[in-house]
Design an enzyme around this catalytic site. Structure first.
Site, PDB file in Angstrom:
ATOM      1  CG  ASN A 145      -1.954  -1.676   1.171  1.00 16.35           C
ATOM      2  OD1 ASN A 145      -2.447  -2.152   0.383  1.00 16.35           O
ATOM      3  ND2 ASN A 145      -1.842  -1.610   2.021  1.00 16.35           N
ATOM      4  N   GLY A 151      -4.656   3.382   1.784  1.00 12.95           N
ATOM      5  CA  GLY A 151      -4.939   2.550   2.413  1.00 12.95           C
ATOM      6  C   GLY A 151      -3.607   2.054   3.378  1.00 12.95           C
ATOM      7  CB  SER A 152      -0.301   2.614   3.843  1.00 14.27           C
ATOM      8  OG  SER A 152       0.153   3.708   3.897  1.00 14.27           O
ATOM      9  CG  HIS A 158       4.644  -2.076   5.665  1.00 12.47           C
ATOM     10  ND1 HIS A 158       5.022  -0.526   6.027  1.00 12.47           N
ATOM     11  CD2 HIS A 158       3.457  -2.882   5.977  1.00 12.47           C
ATOM     12  CE1 HIS A 158       3.361  -0.532   6.234  1.00 12.47           C
ATOM     13  NE2 HIS A 158       2.785  -1.786   6.184  1.00 12.47           N
ATOM     14  CD  GLN A 160      -0.034  -5.845   5.678  1.00 12.15           C
ATOM     15  OE1 GLN A 160      -0.420  -5.885   6.015  1.00 12.15           O
ATOM     16  NE2 GLN A 160      -0.222  -3.746   5.127  1.00 12.15           N
ATOM     17  CB  THR A 276      -7.362  -6.917   1.261  1.00 13.32           C
ATOM     18  OG1 THR A 276      -7.874  -5.859   2.070  1.00 13.32           O
ATOM     19  CG2 THR A 276      -6.058  -7.721   1.766  1.00 13.32           C
ATOM     20  CG  LEU A 281      -8.971 -10.860   0.064  1.00 15.52           C
ATOM     21  CD1 LEU A 281      -8.222 -11.575   0.739  1.00 15.52           C
ATOM     22  CD2 LEU A 281     -10.340 -12.061  -0.289  1.00 15.52           C
TER      23      LEU A 281
END
Length: 322
Positions: A145, A151-152, A158, A160, A276, A281
């Site tokens: 993100n 949406g981070s 990083h 995920q 996601t 999701l």
């Protein structure tokens, strides 16, 4: 370091053992969800909707304490402290809604808005190779993100990785089924389904033995160029994009996808998305929102559009977009 040795062969067991220990000792906080599969009534896009009302208590971006949890990670959540020439760590997510949700974190503090490097792309793919088990039907997705509108929740760079729901076929899976790998350019657009409302750029990947650092880097750069030029098209209408270009990167062994983002949260439905959401999701914290989307599944896609941009499937790209 040899790419084959980026991750130990017993990595799935290491993650599983560390997760079980951290869960038992209260070092991470697993959030129970009630989950159901559904499809958009109009487009047919598949979704897995997870309802987790307890997440309303978790602080949102901008509400977290000053401490950077990635700079000095808790040993209880550290799976590997030395990844890829000691430049990265593999950690467990402290607040997972999917068991064994893990994070690839830079040791040096880097900006979450910086592009992914060839090394990070290869590392992500090697991680998928270690964790996926085709015989057992186990698949994972790595996602990134980039930027607040994506949406981070943390500014320390990083990636995920999480396990995909069993027997789940995403929009991207359907789009790439039976298609050969190619590199998008001004003559050939990335794949994009004309069945959904929101823009998304997808490229199928070849079999694992044909995937290397160069192929991943060229695929990513071609998709990133397309995504960044997409923002350029919208600058007159949305001048704020000049300094806020957020996007999502989604990667499985079968495909790579980038999604340009305009907002982290859909105000119309009071629901937020990271990468996601664009794989289908969907995480819902609010009971009223959960009831609304049960009554009308197309509200999910409308919200994904509100947080992204309109679909451009069928439109030809121009020279300047590459």
């Amino acid at each position: 370091m040899s790419t084959t040795k980026m991750f130990p062969e017993n990595l799935p067991q290491l993650i599983s053992d560390k997760y079980a220990s951290a869960l038992q000792n209260g070092d991470l906080h697993y959030t129970e969800t009630s989950t159901n599969k559904t499809k958009d009534a109009k487009s047919g896009m598949p979704y897995v909707v997870s309802y987790a009302p307890s997440l309303q208590m978790k602080p949102e971006r901008g509400e977290q304490p000053e401490r950077n949890p990635f700079a000095e990670p808790e040993p209880e959540l550290t799976v590997l402290d030395d990844v890829a020439d000691d430049d990265y760590r593999l950690l467990l997510n402290k607040f997972p809604i999917v068991s064994e949700h893990s994070l690839l974190v830079t040791k040096e503090v880097k900006d979450q808005q910086s592009p992914l490097s060839p090394k990070e792309l290869l590392m992500s793919y090697k991680l998928l190779e270690r964790l996926d088990d085709e015989d057992e039907g186990i698949r994972h997705m790595v996602f990134y993100n980039s930027g607040p509108s994506s949406g981070s929740s943390q500014d320390h760079k990083h990636l995920q990785v999480l396990r995909l729901p069993p027997n789940f076929t995403s929009l991207q899976d359907k789009l790439c089924g039976g298609k050969e790998h190619f590199l998008p350019n001004h003559k050939v657009e990335p794949l994009q389904s004309d069945k959904v409302t929101f823009a998304h750029f997808v490229v199928p990947l070849p079999e694992s033995e044909d995937v290397n650092e160069d192929l991943l880097a060229m695929t990513y750069v071609s998709l990133l160029q397309r995504t960044l030029s997409f923002f350029q098209d919208w600058l007159n209408e949305k001048p704020e994009l000049q300094d806020n270009k957020g996007y999502n990167v989604l990667l499985t062994k079968k495909w790579m996808c980038l999604v340009p983002r305009s907002s982290a949260k859909a105000k119309s439905l009071d629901i937020g998305f990271n990468s996601t959401g664009y794989a289908g999701l969907i995480l819902v914290k609010n009971e009223e929102t959960f009831k609304k989307i049960q009554e009308d599944t197309h509200l999910i896609e409308q919200s994904l559009l509100e947080c992204g941009f309109p679909n451009t499937a069928g439109q030809k790209s121009t020279q300047y977009q590459y």
